[in-house]
Enzyme design. Structure first.
Site, mmCIF file in Angstrom:
data_model
loop_
_atom_site.group_PDB
_atom_site.id
_atom_site.type_symbol
_atom_site.label_atom_id
_atom_site.label_comp_id
_atom_site.label_asym_id
_atom_site.label_seq_id
_atom_site.Cartn_x
_atom_site.Cartn_y
_atom_site.Cartn_z
ATOM 1 N N TYR A 294 0.295 -6.862 -5.136
ATOM 2 C CA TYR A 294 1.035 -7.211 -3.929
ATOM 3 C C TYR A 294 1.459 -8.676 -4.011
ATOM 4 C CZ TYR A 294 -1.202 -2.963 -2.092
ATOM 5 O OH TYR A 294 -1.660 -1.678 -1.904
ATOM 6 N N GLY B 218 6.047 3.461 9.108
ATOM 7 C CA GLY B 218 6.689 2.983 10.328
ATOM 8 C C GLY B 218 7.402 4.051 11.129
#
Length: 315
Positions: free
Chosen positions: A58, A208
């Site tokens: 990440y 989301g």
């Protein structure tokens, strides 16, 4: 917050964890704010959100540095998980499950995180060029060396879990899982429940889509990588509105948010199921944490279980 253990033999954690990837990678990267993210992590700990999940890829590397900064003076208050074996460089994404690489990767992660051990070190993806037994054996050596308290796997099939388990106990399995993504529900999740292995759903809010905040690709920033995903085309989002509407109906019934229903449904899937939603926003963190106390009825869980598969592949 209600708690469970990270698998039958693991440390106590809150029923909702925190995925930190989006704080510095992939989702709306233009709006990265490390100071704000540190405050979110601190607030998460205060709320009982004690399982924190990161990975060296990440950023790469910047997310572990961020988490390390946030945990200065607070390391003993969290159960910390990181991952290795997925490499991002100028050539793009690749896999490296070689024992020597995984050992050096954890050493580098520990330095960035500012700690001498992680609670769970996870093989981010299985390298098809390396037998899983070899990669897993290297992770087992890291446990013996005290650099990891336990080890886990990410995005694996049932056969992979069993092969690893024959070498060393599997503490946790991390997979994308939500009302939109149930690939693991056929074999992997039932096996984890049977064996007392923690199951950690990432992207538990459908990246989301289950928040109700996105109805069109235009709702995403231009550099948000979700724009390239099949479920975020205009056609797919329109078709999948029926799934979101069902979640909204149940949320209205309880006076909670769609996100809280989606997370509560996952928590109900097993004693050691700990969703790890990510957020950079204090208000959404508070909502996600409160989902641990939302109790759906058996009829509502069955209604959500029966939702159709979404239109569009997950990636």
């Amino acid at each position: 917050m209600r708690t469970t253990t990270l698998g039958k033999n693991g440390p106590e954690v809150g029923r909702i964890g925190l995925g930190t990837m989006g704080m510095s990678f992939a989702y709306d990267p233009q709006n990265r704010d490390d100071d704000a993210s540190v405050k979110v992590i601190h607030r998460a700990i205060d709320l009982g959100v004690t399982l924190l999940d990161t990975a060296d890829v990440y950023g790469p590397f910047t997310n572990e540095e961020l988490v390390g900064k946030a945990l200065a003076g607070r390391r003993d208050k969290v159960v910390l998980a990181t991952k290795g074996g997925l490499v991002l460089d100028e050539n793009g994404l690749s896999l490296n499950g070689r024992p020597d690489y995984l050992k050096s990767a954890l050493d580098a992660s520990l330095e960035r995180l500012g700690t001498d051990h992680v609670d769970v070190y996870m093989l981010h993806r299985i390298d098809p060029g390396v037998p899983v037994e070899e990669s897993w054996g290297a992770l087992a050596e890291l446990v013996a060396a005290g650099k990891a308290r336990a080890i886990g796997l990410s995005e694996v099939a049932l056969e992979d879990v069993k092969r690893a388990q024959a070498v060393h106990p599997v503490a946790a399995v991390e997979s994308e899982a939500s009302l939109f993504t149930r690939d693991s529900f056929g074999e992997v999740l039932p096996y984890c429940n049977e064996q007392g292995i923690a199951f950690l759903p990432y992207s538990p809010l459908g990246r989301g889509l289950l928040t109700g905040r996105f109805s069109n690709p235009a709702d995403l920033t231009e550099d948000d990588w979700r724009r390239a995903m099949p479920r975020f085309t205009e056609e797919a989002m329109a078709a999948n509105k029926a799934i979101v509407d069902t979640v909204a109906t149940i949320a209205d019934r309880h006076g909670v948010t769609l996100s809280q229903v989606a997370l509560a449904w996952l928590v109900a899937q097993g004693e050691h199921v700990v969703p790890i939603p990510g957020t950079k926003t204090p208000a959404y963190l508070e909502q996600n944490a409160a989902a641990a106390d939302v109790e759906l009825t058996a009829a509502e869980i069955a209604e959500l279980d029966a939702l159709p598969a979404p239109v569009g592949a997950r990636e």
